[in-house]
Write a protein that holds these residues in place. Structure first.
Motif, PDB file in Angstrom:
ATOM      1  N   SER A   1      21.873  52.750  42.963  1.00  0.00           N
ATOM      2  CA  SER A   1      22.412  54.059  42.589  1.00  0.00           C
ATOM      3  C   SER A   1      23.781  53.940  41.926  1.00  0.00           C
ATOM      4  N   ASN A   2      24.424  52.797  42.117  1.00  0.00           N
ATOM      5  CA  ASN A   2      25.728  52.557  41.504  1.00  0.00           C
ATOM      6  C   ASN A   2      25.738  51.137  40.923  1.00  0.00           C
ATOM      7  N   PRO A   3      24.994  50.925  39.835  1.00  0.00           N
ATOM      8  CA  PRO A   3      24.824  49.562  39.317  1.00  0.00           C
ATOM      9  C   PRO A   3      26.141  48.937  38.876  1.00  0.00           C
ATOM     10  N   ILE A   4      26.223  47.642  39.049  1.00  0.00           N
ATOM     11  CA  ILE A   4      27.420  46.890  38.671  1.00  0.00           C
ATOM     12  C   ILE A   4      27.403  46.647  37.169  1.00  0.00           C
ATOM     13  N   VAL A   5      28.506  46.973  36.523  1.00  0.00           N
ATOM     14  CA  VAL A   5      28.663  46.764  35.085  1.00  0.00           C
ATOM     15  C   VAL A   5      29.976  46.021  34.867  1.00  0.00           C
ATOM     16  N   PHE A   6      29.990  45.074  33.937  1.00  0.00           N
ATOM     17  CA  PHE A   6      31.197  44.304  33.668  1.00  0.00           C
ATOM     18  C   PHE A   6      31.994  44.931  32.529  1.00  0.00           C
ATOM     19  N   SER A   7      33.274  45.048  32.736  1.00  0.00           N
ATOM     20  CA  SER A   7      34.155  45.516  31.674  1.00  0.00           C
ATOM     21  C   SER A   7      34.366  44.393  30.657  1.00  0.00           C
ATOM     22  N   SER A   8      34.922  44.745  29.503  1.00  0.00           N
ATOM     23  CA  SER A   8      35.180  43.717  28.490  1.00  0.00           C
ATOM     24  C   SER A   8      36.171  42.679  29.008  1.00  0.00           C
ATOM     25  N   ASP A   9      37.133  43.120  29.830  1.00  0.00           N
ATOM     26  CA  ASP A   9      38.091  42.176  30.412  1.00  0.00           C
ATOM     27  C   ASP A   9      37.399  41.215  31.370  1.00  0.00           C
ATOM     28  N   GLU A  10      36.453  41.738  32.162  1.00  0.00           N
ATOM     29  CA  GLU A  10      35.735  40.888  33.122  1.00  0.00           C
ATOM     30  C   GLU A  10      34.824  39.895  32.413  1.00  0.00           C
ATOM     31  N   ILE A  11      34.182  40.338  31.331  1.00  0.00           N
ATOM     32  CA  ILE A  11      33.360  39.420  30.540  1.00  0.00           C
ATOM     33  C   ILE A  11      34.236  38.317  29.965  1.00  0.00           C
ATOM     34  N   GLY A  12      35.419  38.697  29.489  1.00  0.00           N
ATOM     35  CA  GLY A  12      36.357  37.713  28.975  1.00  0.00           C
ATOM     36  C   GLY A  12      36.790  36.725  30.040  1.00  0.00           C
ATOM     37  N   THR A  13      36.984  37.217  31.256  1.00  0.00           N
ATOM     38  CA  THR A  13      37.383  36.340  32.359  1.00  0.00           C
ATOM     39  C   THR A  13      36.315  35.300  32.655  1.00  0.00           C
ATOM     40  N   LEU A  14      35.064  35.707  32.636  1.00  0.00           N
ATOM     41  CA  LEU A  14      33.966  34.802  32.983  1.00  0.00           C
ATOM     42  C   LEU A  14      33.601  33.841  31.858  1.00  0.00           C
ATOM     43  N   THR A  15      33.938  34.188  30.627  1.00  0.00           N
ATOM     44  CA  THR A  15      33.497  33.384  29.495  1.00  0.00           C
ATOM     45  C   THR A  15      34.630  32.600  28.834  1.00  0.00           C
ATOM     46  N   SER A  16      35.821  32.647  29.400  1.00  0.00           N
ATOM     47  CA  SER A  16      36.951  31.927  28.801  1.00  0.00           C
ATOM     48  C   SER A  16      37.465  30.866  29.766  1.00  0.00           C
ATOM     49  N   ASP A  17      38.390  30.056  29.306  1.00  0.00           N
ATOM     50  CA  ASP A  17      38.920  28.919  30.059  1.00  0.00           C
ATOM     51  C   ASP A  17      39.618  29.409  31.321  1.00  0.00           C
ATOM     52  N   TYR A  18      39.101  28.968  32.472  1.00  0.00           N
ATOM     53  CA  TYR A  18      39.658  29.427  33.748  1.00  0.00           C
ATOM     54  C   TYR A  18      41.095  28.960  33.956  1.00  0.00           C
ATOM     55  N   ARG A  19      41.486  27.899  33.263  1.00  0.00           N
ATOM     56  CA  ARG A  19      42.840  27.374  33.443  1.00  0.00           C
ATOM     57  C   ARG A  19      43.901  28.327  32.912  1.00  0.00           C
ATOM     58  N   LYS A  20      43.485  29.260  32.069  1.00  0.00           N
ATOM     59  CA  LYS A  20      44.440  30.196  31.468  1.00  0.00           C
ATOM     60  C   LYS A  20      44.405  31.556  32.149  1.00  0.00           C
ATOM     61  N   GLN A  21      43.814  31.624  33.342  1.00  0.00           N
ATOM     62  CA  GLN A  21      43.675  32.893  34.056  1.00  0.00           C
ATOM     63  C   GLN A  21      44.304  32.809  35.439  1.00  0.00           C
ATOM     64  N   PRO A  22      44.723  33.957  35.984  1.00  0.00           N
ATOM     65  CA  PRO A  22      45.126  33.981  37.396  1.00  0.00           C
ATOM     66  C   PRO A  22      43.923  33.615  38.267  1.00  0.00           C
ATOM     67  N   ARG A  23      44.111  32.701  39.176  1.00  0.00           N
ATOM     68  CA  ARG A  23      42.998  32.187  39.978  1.00  0.00           C
ATOM     69  C   ARG A  23      42.345  33.284  40.818  1.00  0.00           C
ATOM     70  N   ASN A  24      43.145  34.136  41.433  1.00  0.00           N
ATOM     71  CA  ASN A  24      42.575  35.210  42.253  1.00  0.00           C
ATOM     72  C   ASN A  24      41.687  36.131  41.433  1.00  0.00           C
ATOM     73  N   ASN A  25      42.128  36.462  40.238  1.00  0.00           N
ATOM     74  CA  ASN A  25      41.353  37.346  39.381  1.00  0.00           C
ATOM     75  C   ASN A  25      40.017  36.707  39.024  1.00  0.00           C
ATOM     76  N   ARG A  26      40.048  35.395  38.772  1.00  0.00           N
ATOM     77  CA  ARG A  26      38.812  34.700  38.428  1.00  0.00           C
ATOM     78  C   ARG A  26      37.835  34.705  39.607  1.00  0.00           C
ATOM     79  N   ILE A  27      38.316  34.460  40.810  1.00  0.00           N
ATOM     80  CA  ILE A  27      37.452  34.434  41.990  1.00  0.00           C
ATOM     81  C   ILE A  27      36.800  35.796  42.216  1.00  0.00           C
TER      82      ILE A  27
END
Length: 459
Positions: free
Chosen positions: A89-115
């Motif tokens: 009833s409340n499907p999960i959808v990824f924002s453009s920022d979240e897609i960017g987080t998952l598809t870009s270099d994790y070394r350039k992201q805040p670790r907590n945000n990536r997790i």
């Protein structure tokens, strides 16, 4: 009836010339290798990250930790999951920022945000799986009419878990293989449900109840409304190399001669392992030909485990020989060292095995530029312990240090005119990888590990 195995094309590329940076700095090959390594957050980091979100379900972090992969996902895969229709009833959808987080270099992201974002990805995959549980509950009683649809749904479930870097449960693999066995006339249609899937209703009902408790499904679901959904996922996502699910059953006749290929300079006592390996291969082929493997896939998994163990030892052996020669030859061999790292990059495209020790070795190699004795000794010590551990398993030895002659390896690789040089070792690695890659019809070895892990995963 001989199965026609259909696997994705894996291109083995070994580059022996590359531009290196200033001495002591990483080359392109080192950077590429470092990006391959799976670095997982600690349990405390996961706990800290998810405690600051609205995730309410209880999580056993120590069990979840091994599935947290700090790497990148493809844009196409994440966008497909985001648009996939489910019954939530409340499907999960990824924002453009979240897609960017998952598809870009994790070394350039805040670790907590990536997790947190990666955990959301896992929840989305679970939401989709829950919808398919309902579909399977509805169509399995009519498997004679819907066999192709059911097989597609099950394959897609496994495919999502593989691309999402999660484990596929043993019951799901068994269902997949038994459906394929039915398709290939290895199992009898008239007794299929009763004899081969006796607990499937209980399994699916339990999973659906759990999905409802976690708000992935409404309390009242109607499976027939799902049948026309989600066609885009089938159309747009390339099928994984598990189409026949039989994983190393019909293409291994060559392996007793090639998988134990000697490594010049490397001394290893396989004991009776080659004979045992050949016997196990013959046994599993017999079991398959008489339908036993299809009936109980995980009853005969030792052969696949042994195959992976032998491949690991051979890869470690080539790395060990390279490091000993590099240590003794010195900085003059830096170009050859970079070339070996590049060669290793080519090998692990198909042979990458996601385990902690292998990741540790790869990570240390990606940081080794100059022939630093201390760094090299650290890596070879890890490799020595791991090879002896594996050899004790495959040879049945109780002596953890009886399987390998370290002094002879040092002697062979350290003398002024060694048994092997860096270029020859790299070519031997290339040849070994090419033989194995051809022998398993370009099946990525990590898919085999993915299959084996299903035997250890129940939830």
């Amino acid at each position: 009836m001989k199965l026609q195995l259909s696997f994705m094309s894996i291109i083995l590329v070994l580059v022996f010339f590359l531009t290196t940076e200033i001495d002591g700095k990483p080359s392109k090959a080192h950077i590429k290798l470092s990006k391959t390594v799976v670095i997982r957050p600690t349990a405390s980091e996961i706990t800290n990250a998810i405690s600051h979100t609205n995730i309410s379900q209880e999580i056993q972090v120590e069990n979840l930790q091994k599935f947290f992969v700090i790497g990148t996902y493809s844009n196409k895969f994440i966008e497909l999951l985001s648009t996939y229709d489910t019954l939530s009833s409340n499907p999960i959808v990824f924002s453009s920022d979240e897609i960017g987080t998952l598809t870009s270099d994790y070394r350039k992201q805040p670790r907590n945000n990536r997790i947190i974002t990666q955990f959301k990805l896992y929840r989305k995959i679970q939401e989709i799986q829950c919808t398919i549980y309902v579909t399977l509950t509805g169509v399995l009683p009519f498997f004679k009419d819907f066999l192709a649809i059911i097989a597609d749904h099950v394959h897609m479930m496994i495919q999502m878990l593989y691309l999402g870097k999660l484990a596929a449960s043993g019951w799901l693999w068994e269902l997949h293989i038994k459906l394929l066995g039915l398709e290939h006339l290895k199992l009898q249609e008239e007794v299929f449900r009763e004899k081969h899937l006796p607990g499937i209703n209980e399994t699916l009902n339990g999973l659906i109840t759990s999905c409802q408790a976690n708000n992935y499904l409404p309390l009242d679901v109607i499976w027939s409304t799902i049948m026309a959904m989600n066609s885009d996922l089938y159309t747009n996502m390339s099928r994984l190399p598990i189409d026949d699910g039989y994983l190393l059953l019909e293409t291994l006749q060559m392996f007793p001669e090639t998988i134990f290929a000697p490594i010049p300079g490397f001394v290893v006592d396989w004991g009776n392992t080659p004979d045992a390996f050949k016997n196990e291969m013959e046994n599993i082929m017999h079991q398959y030909n008489f339908g036993e493997w299809t009936k109980e896939p995980y009853a005969y998994i030792e052969f696949q485990k042994q195959f992976l163990d032998v491949v690991r030892v051979q890869l470690y052996g080539h790395i060990w020989v390279h490091l000993v020669i590099y240590k003794n030859k010195g900085r003059e061999c830096r170009p050859e060292h970079d070339s070996f790292i590049s060669a290793l990059n080519g090998v692990i495209y198909f042979a990458y095995v996601d385990d902690e020790t292998f990741n540790n070795v790869l990570n240390l190699l990606s940081e080794l530029y100059e022939p630093d004795d201390e760094q090299i000794n650290q890596i070879t010590s890890i490799i020595e312990n791991e090879i002896n551990r594996i050899l004790c398993i495959v040879t049945g030895s109780n002596n953890a240090h009886a399987a390998i002659d370290c002094e002879l390896i040092e002697e062979n690789c350290a003398k002024k005119t060694p048994t092997i040089n860096l270029e020859t070792n790299a070519r031997c690695l290339q040849q070994f990888a090419s033989n194995i890659n051809t022998g398993i019809n370009e099946l990525p070895v990590n898919v085999l590990l993915f299959y084996i892990n299903g035997n250890e995963t129940t939830e």
